[in-house]
Write an enzyme that holds these catalytic residues in place. Structure first.
Site, PDB file in Angstrom:
ATOM      1  N   GLY A   8      33.110 -57.291   7.659  1.00  0.00           N
ATOM      2  CA  GLY A   8      32.815 -56.679   8.950  1.00  0.00           C
ATOM      3  C   GLY A   8      33.926 -55.762   9.414  1.00  0.00           C
ATOM      4  N   GLY A  14      37.498 -55.903  13.160  1.00  0.00           N
ATOM      5  CA  GLY A  14      37.666 -55.753  11.722  1.00  0.00           C
ATOM      6  C   GLY A  14      38.399 -54.488  11.357  1.00  0.00           C
ATOM      7  CB  SER A 128      34.977 -67.207  19.498  1.00  0.00           C
ATOM      8  OG  SER A 128      34.905 -66.999  20.893  1.00  0.00           O
ATOM      9  CE1 TYR A 151      29.980 -64.809  18.413  1.00  0.00           C
ATOM     10  CE2 TYR A 151      31.014 -65.801  20.350  1.00  0.00           C
ATOM     11  CZ  TYR A 151      31.089 -64.993  19.228  1.00  0.00           C
ATOM     12  OH  TYR A 151      32.270 -64.355  18.910  1.00  0.00           O
TER      13      TYR A 151
END
Length: 226
Positions: A8, A14, A128, A151
């Site tokens: 990514g 990224g 995260s 997520y």
């Protein structure tokens, strides 16, 4: 020369990770679904590699094209289409897990033969704080207002798989990074950190020594305590 593969890597975190590691002297291979979107990272000096982390054939081809590998940065991820309970479906959950969790497993497993030949194998999984229950449940943290289930669950799984990979591969340095609330496409560039600040933990963990931490979760301020 240190050889690094970043998934990514065509934009946002990224791309900035690629820029900083190239600046540090790494040879960087930048994975992305559409190599036509690789002009920015190619201009920095990286080698663009077509990679779809949800496609095992694509993963095998991408990793098979690398001459060697010292550092793997599993950065690719999606936010998904579900942001609460009312719009949550099994399909929405599956889509996020397929990219954010299974994608890491596909790429990591394909990378292991190359990494095992390295004198200093390192893996950084970009997770995260949204996957950290203490942050999600504590008012005042950036993560507390986030209602999205897929997520958050996927990033919690990334932290757990990081710990388990580290236990299984003690000669590796394997850690998870938390970019923090960074201005990216994910949040409409509303985050209060720059992409440079958001890659501090990832870059630092990519450059750990052979006796550095492993099985840990870090943000730009250091290890996140349980």
């Amino acid at each position: 020369m240190t050889t690094t593969f970043i998934t990514g890597a065509n934009k946002s975190l990224g791309l900035e990770t690629a820029r900083r590691l190239l600046e540090a002297g790494h040879t960087v291979y930048a994975g992305m679904r559409d190599s036509a979107n690789g002009d920015a990272v190619r201009a920095l000096g990286a080698h663009v590699v077509q990679l779809d982390v949800t496609d095992q054939t694509s993963v095998n081809t991408a990793l098979g094209s690398l001459p060697e590998l010292d550092i793997l940065v599993n950065n690719a991820g999606i936010l998904g289409t579900s942001f609460g309970v009312e719009d949550l479906t099994p399909e929405a959950m599956q889509s996020v897990l397929d990219t954010n969790v299974l994608g890491i497993v596909r790429v990591t497993q394909a990378a292991l033969p190359l990494l095992r030949r390295s004198a200093r194998p390192v893996i950084v999984n970009v997770s995260s704080g949204v996957g950290w229950p203490r942050f999600l449940s504590t008012e005042g943290h950036d993560e507390f207002p986030v209602p999205a289930i897929p997520y958050a669950a996927s990033k919690a799984a990334v932290i757990a798989l990081t710990v388990q990979y580290a236990k299984n591969l003690p000669s590796f340095r394997i850690n998870a990074s938390d970019p923090g609330y960074t201005a990216t496409d994910f949040n409409g560039h509303g985050g209060h950190q720059t992409v440079t600040e958001g890659t501090d933990a990832t870059v630092r963990l990519a450059c750990v020594d052979a006796d550095g931490p492993t099985g840990e979760f870090h943000n730009r301020n250091g290890r996140i305590d349980y």
